[in-house]
Design a protein around this motif. Sequence first.
Motif, PDB file in Angstrom:
ATOM      1  N   TRP A 105       0.817  -1.206   0.000  1.00  0.00           N
ATOM      2  CA  TRP A 105       0.000   0.000   0.000  1.00  0.00           C
ATOM      3  C   TRP A 105       0.854   1.261   0.000  1.00  0.00           C
ATOM      4  N   THR A 107       0.074   5.597   0.811  1.00  0.00           N
ATOM      5  CA  THR A 107      -0.924   6.490   1.398  1.00  0.00           C
ATOM      6  C   THR A 107      -0.623   7.942   1.052  1.00  0.00           C
ATOM      7  N   GLN A 109      -2.239  12.015   1.819  1.00  0.00           N
ATOM      8  CA  GLN A 109      -3.198  12.804   2.593  1.00  0.00           C
ATOM      9  C   GLN A 109      -3.325  14.201   2.018  1.00  0.00           C
ATOM     10  N   VAL A 116      -5.705   5.850  -0.092  1.00  0.00           N
ATOM     11  CA  VAL A 116      -4.842   4.675   0.037  1.00  0.00           C
ATOM     12  C   VAL A 116      -4.900   3.891  -1.260  1.00  0.00           C
ATOM     13  N   VAL A 152      -7.000   5.131   7.461  1.00  0.00           N
ATOM     14  CA  VAL A 152      -5.994   4.423   6.656  1.00  0.00           C
ATOM     15  C   VAL A 152      -6.193   2.916   6.760  1.00  0.00           C
ATOM     16  N   GLN A 156      -7.075   0.515   3.687  1.00  0.00           N
ATOM     17  CA  GLN A 156      -6.169  -0.582   3.339  1.00  0.00           C
ATOM     18  C   GLN A 156      -6.951  -1.890   3.222  1.00  0.00           C
TER      19      GLN A 156
END
Length: 235
Positions: A105, A107, A109, A116, A152, A156
């Motif tokens: 994964w 991420t 923001q 994600v 998150v 995920q």
Amino acid sequence: MENAPVTQQATTPAMLLQIAIDKGADMDKLEKLMDLQMRWEQNNARKAYHEAMAQFKANPPEIGKNRHVKYQTAKGTTEYNHADLFNVTEKINSELSKYGLSASWTTAQGEKMISVTCKITHIQGHSESTTLSSSPDDSGGKNSIQAIGSAVTYLQRYTLLALCGLATREQDNDGQSQVEYISDKQKSTILDFINAKEIDETKFCEFMGVDSVDKILASYYNKAIAALKSAKGKK
């Protein structure tokens, strides 16, 4: 005694490249053959990925809801069961590895949203990914860091399930917004494009990472339409 039949070996770009090198071909020809070899390898890697995913989906892992959550809000008590991230990833990754696949994964923001991206990669190098976004999960009195971490984790879990084609098997009501699929009208629009351009519906669903058109996420509708508009189709 009769001679044994001779098995002919298919000629690959790598073999042609070696022949060209042996014959002292010029750099322009060698570069074209190297490019051909690269595309040949990429195509084989893509086919190996889809074959592996097909085998995985033929025997998907069973994922139970192993976590119970209960907390008070201004509106009353919120209570639900869900499959936590460890439970989901442990079982899915264990099965994916049997077919040479692995998940990871990344991420990102933004000012208000968290995104994600889950990527599944085959040992031959081909990978495919899917992305989901959400605002921080401030339910249950979480502070700002906990709210981000919860969102998150949620994303995920669901990106992995979606990319593996398992999202419809393990939906839960975990206090966050439910995964929303396209509406009947949006489904009809997509099918109109597919029929008008004579696009292979099964391959399109594979591209979108779903088992059927009606399981396309609402947040992916624009992506689906953009892909269909750019597709050449048979006409």
